[in-house]
Design a protein around this motif. Structure first.
Motif, PDB file in Angstrom:
ATOM      1  N   LYS A  75      19.027   6.654  -6.594  1.00  0.00           N
ATOM      2  CA  LYS A  75      18.634   6.416  -5.205  1.00  0.00           C
ATOM      3  C   LYS A  75      17.145   6.207  -5.033  1.00  0.00           C
ATOM      4  O   LYS A  75      16.703   5.809  -3.961  1.00  0.00           O
ATOM      5  CB  LYS A  75      19.018   7.626  -4.333  1.00  0.00           C
ATOM      6  N   GLY A  76      16.380   6.509  -6.071  1.00  0.00           N
ATOM      7  CA  GLY A  76      14.931   6.493  -5.930  1.00  0.00           C
ATOM      8  C   GLY A  76      14.441   7.859  -5.500  1.00  0.00           C
ATOM      9  O   GLY A  76      15.158   8.598  -4.823  1.00  0.00           O
TER      10      GLY A  76
ATOM     11  N   ASP B  75      11.748  -0.167  -5.458  1.00  0.00           N
ATOM     12  CA  ASP B  75      12.190   0.892  -4.530  1.00  0.00           C
ATOM     13  C   ASP B  75      12.933   0.336  -3.323  1.00  0.00           C
ATOM     14  O   ASP B  75      13.914   0.901  -2.882  1.00  0.00           O
ATOM     15  CB  ASP B  75      11.010   1.763  -4.088  1.00  0.00           C
TER      16      ASP B  75
ATOM     17  N   ALA C 295       9.747   1.692   1.476  1.00  0.00           N
ATOM     18  CA  ALA C 295      10.492   2.834   2.030  1.00  0.00           C
ATOM     19  C   ALA C 295       9.650   3.639   3.020  1.00  0.00           C
ATOM     20  O   ALA C 295      10.178   4.258   3.937  1.00  0.00           O
ATOM     21  CB  ALA C 295      10.986   3.737   0.901  1.00  0.00           C
ATOM     22  N   ASN C 296       8.343   3.621   2.825  1.00  0.00           N
ATOM     23  CA  ASN C 296       7.467   4.415   3.691  1.00  0.00           C
ATOM     24  C   ASN C 296       6.811   3.604   4.807  1.00  0.00           C
ATOM     25  O   ASN C 296       5.884   4.069   5.452  1.00  0.00           O
ATOM     26  CB  ASN C 296       6.374   5.090   2.850  1.00  0.00           C
TER      27      ASN C 296
ATOM     28  N   PHE D 239      16.782  -0.062  -3.341  1.00  0.00           N
ATOM     29  CA  PHE D 239      17.650   1.077  -3.077  1.00  0.00           C
ATOM     30  C   PHE D 239      18.121   1.060  -1.626  1.00  0.00           C
ATOM     31  O   PHE D 239      19.224   1.453  -1.316  1.00  0.00           O
ATOM     32  CB  PHE D 239      16.903   2.384  -3.331  1.00  0.00           C
TER      33      PHE D 239
ATOM     34  N   ASP E 148       7.475   3.962  -6.959  1.00  0.00           N
ATOM     35  CA  ASP E 148       7.620   4.377  -5.563  1.00  0.00           C
ATOM     36  C   ASP E 148       7.197   5.828  -5.339  1.00  0.00           C
ATOM     37  O   ASP E 148       6.580   6.159  -4.358  1.00  0.00           O
ATOM     38  CB  ASP E 148       9.037   4.132  -5.038  1.00  0.00           C
TER      39      ASP E 148
ATOM     40  N   ARG F  64       8.292  -4.384  -7.472  1.00  0.00           N
ATOM     41  CA  ARG F  64       8.711  -2.989  -7.409  1.00  0.00           C
ATOM     42  C   ARG F  64      10.160  -2.967  -6.977  1.00  0.00           C
ATOM     43  O   ARG F  64      10.619  -3.858  -6.282  1.00  0.00           O
ATOM     44  CB  ARG F  64       7.889  -2.250  -6.365  1.00  0.00           C
TER      45      ARG F  64
ATOM     46  N   PHE G 265       3.570   6.771  -4.425  1.00  0.00           N
ATOM     47  CA  PHE G 265       3.104   6.654  -3.048  1.00  0.00           C
ATOM     48  C   PHE G 265       3.155   8.009  -2.352  1.00  0.00           C
ATOM     49  O   PHE G 265       2.342   8.320  -1.516  1.00  0.00           O
ATOM     50  CB  PHE G 265       3.979   5.671  -2.266  1.00  0.00           C
ATOM     51  N   ALA G 266       4.178   8.774  -2.691  1.00  0.00           N
ATOM     52  CA  ALA G 266       4.431  10.019  -1.973  1.00  0.00           C
ATOM     53  C   ALA G 266       3.337  11.062  -2.225  1.00  0.00           C
ATOM     54  O   ALA G 266       2.863  11.688  -1.304  1.00  0.00           O
ATOM     55  CB  ALA G 266       5.795  10.576  -2.370  1.00  0.00           C
TER      56      ALA G 266
ATOM     57  N   ALA H 230      12.040   8.660  -3.408  1.00  0.00           N
ATOM     58  CA  ALA H 230      11.782   8.768  -1.969  1.00  0.00           C
ATOM     59  C   ALA H 230      13.059   9.081  -1.181  1.00  0.00           C
ATOM     60  O   ALA H 230      13.005   9.707  -0.130  1.00  0.00           O
ATOM     61  CB  ALA H 230      11.145   7.474  -1.446  1.00  0.00           C
ATOM     62  N   ASN H 231      14.196   8.653  -1.714  1.00  0.00           N
ATOM     63  CA  ASN H 231      15.456   8.860  -0.996  1.00  0.00           C
ATOM     64  C   ASN H 231      16.261  10.061  -1.491  1.00  0.00           C
ATOM     65  O   ASN H 231      17.425  10.213  -1.150  1.00  0.00           O
ATOM     66  CB  ASN H 231      16.318   7.593  -1.085  1.00  0.00           C
TER      67      ASN H 231
ATOM     68  N   ASP I 290       0.808  -1.215   0.000  1.00  0.00           N
ATOM     69  CA  ASP I 290       0.000   0.000   0.000  1.00  0.00           C
ATOM     70  C   ASP I 290       0.841   1.265   0.000  1.00  0.00           C
ATOM     71  O   ASP I 290       0.598   2.200  -0.768  1.00  0.00           O
ATOM     72  CB  ASP I 290      -0.910  -0.031   1.236  1.00  0.00           C
ATOM     73  N   LYS I 291       1.842   1.319   0.863  1.00  0.00           N
ATOM     74  CA  LYS I 291       2.624   2.545   1.050  1.00  0.00           C
ATOM     75  C   LYS I 291       4.014   2.470   0.431  1.00  0.00           C
ATOM     76  O   LYS I 291       4.714   3.483   0.356  1.00  0.00           O
ATOM     77  CB  LYS I 291       2.815   2.829   2.552  1.00  0.00           C
ATOM     78  N   GLY I 292       4.435   1.287   0.054  1.00  0.00           N
ATOM     79  CA  GLY I 292       5.814   1.111  -0.386  1.00  0.00           C
ATOM     80  C   GLY I 292       6.689   0.752   0.795  1.00  0.00           C
ATOM     81  O   GLY I 292       6.414   1.147   1.930  1.00  0.00           O
TER      82      GLY I 292
ATOM     83  N   PHE J 136      17.365  10.659  -8.844  1.00  0.00           N
ATOM     84  CA  PHE J 136      16.111   9.893  -8.789  1.00  0.00           C
ATOM     85  C   PHE J 136      16.344   8.468  -9.293  1.00  0.00           C
ATOM     86  O   PHE J 136      15.849   7.496  -8.727  1.00  0.00           O
ATOM     87  CB  PHE J 136      15.024  10.553  -9.649  1.00  0.00           C
TER      88      PHE J 136
END
Lengths: 197, 197
Positions: free
Chosen positions: B18-19, A104, A21-22, A107, B104, A102, B107-108, B21-22, A17-19, B15
């Motif tokens: 590192k992605g 992400d 990393a999150n 990383f 990813d 996925r 999600f943000a 989100a990071n 749902d959120k990934g 991007f």
């Protein structure tokens, strides 16, 4: 569902749902309804949880493929069985497949997921060898790079993680039929020589 | 390269590496060699930067596809041209394609990328209509769901973001040939009826 299984299940839902990393250990604990510390009784880290969420479905995909490779079937039959093995896994383990596909989380810590990478490498090699074997037997057309074909087919299959939603009633059986027909017989109604020009 | 372009270029590299989100505004500023505040002179947020990194290549993909749809060609020829349009874009804009095809960052903040989503939706609709048109003209086999076929083909193409490395010398032209041959004529050497059983 025991506590350990419940942690894995809630974690899978949050990762999807959120990934990854999150999603924190805190989030997982809240979803299970236990304290953060209680998670550490079962798992060392978020990445250990991730690995345990992903590894079983990846291993079962590989086992299925190993069996198909050994079966006494024509190459088109094996191709179809391999589509079935791969795509059917989206149904019971849709969450796990989506997370696995996925990138992400790679990383964050690629080394942790080495075991997973090994499983996937072996799995995609089996696809390449299935195509190569078909070419050697004269059952698949010659002159195409087997690895490139295998990666194309894996792309078709793995892209389901981006659009397939089991709740929306798209039939996995129809996807299997469609992808097999396209890759085995092609879309064109004209003769291959004309279409390939 | 002016400052604005340099920010976009360094951001794209970060991007991809590192992605999203990071990657922070701070990281981007450091890579450009300017202060964090100087970034805000050009862009309101990380997501504005992301949108500007991704939108041009997505729009050019769509423009190419619109033109192909209007051309006076057979459906297999259009299919080949559409593969060329899509896969060739991995070469000059490899970074952008890779970032665009990971999810990813969605999600943000999904709402920020609405414009991008609209472009992609129209683009994938064109693929579906290209297949449907081929079926209506009798140039593609009937009985397959055009959207399902289109998503399969897009999966083949988009999966390049996961394995294709322009520095490793795999030829985009060979990938185009291979994917076109597989989807247009199929792998099987036996007659379609036998293989489809």
């Amino acid at each position: 569902m025991n506590r350990r299984t419940e942690i894995l299940r809630r974690a899978a839902e949050l990762f999807a749902d959120k990934g990854v990393a999150n999603t924190s250990i805190e989030h997982i604990a809240t979803a299970v309804g236990i304290k953060r510390e209680a998670i550490y009784y079962y798992f060392k880290s978020r990445h250990d949880i991730l690995l345990e969420v992903l590894l079983p479905s990846s291993k079962s995909l590989l086992t299925g493929m190993r069996n198909i490779r050994r079966m006494d079937m024509t190459s088109p039959e094996k191709l179809r069985a391999a589509f079935e093995n791969h795509l059917a896994s989206f149904d019971p383990t849709y969450l796990e497949m989506s997370i696995a596909l996925r990138e992400d989380h790679f990383f964050a810590d690629p080394s942790k997921l080495g075991q997973l990478q090994g499983t996937w490498d072996e799995y995609s090699n089996h696809w390449t060898e299935l195509i190569r074997e078909g070419q050697e037997r004269g059952e698949f057309k010659d002159g195409l790079d087997p690895k490139m074909v295998a990666f194309g087919i894996l792309g078709m299959c793995n892209w389901l993680s981006r659009w397939f939603d089991p709740s929306k009633g798209t039939s996995i059986d129809e996807i299997i039929d469609t992808y097999f027909t396209v890759t085995s017989n092609g879309l064109a109604t004209t003769s291959p020589d004309i279409a390939a020009e």
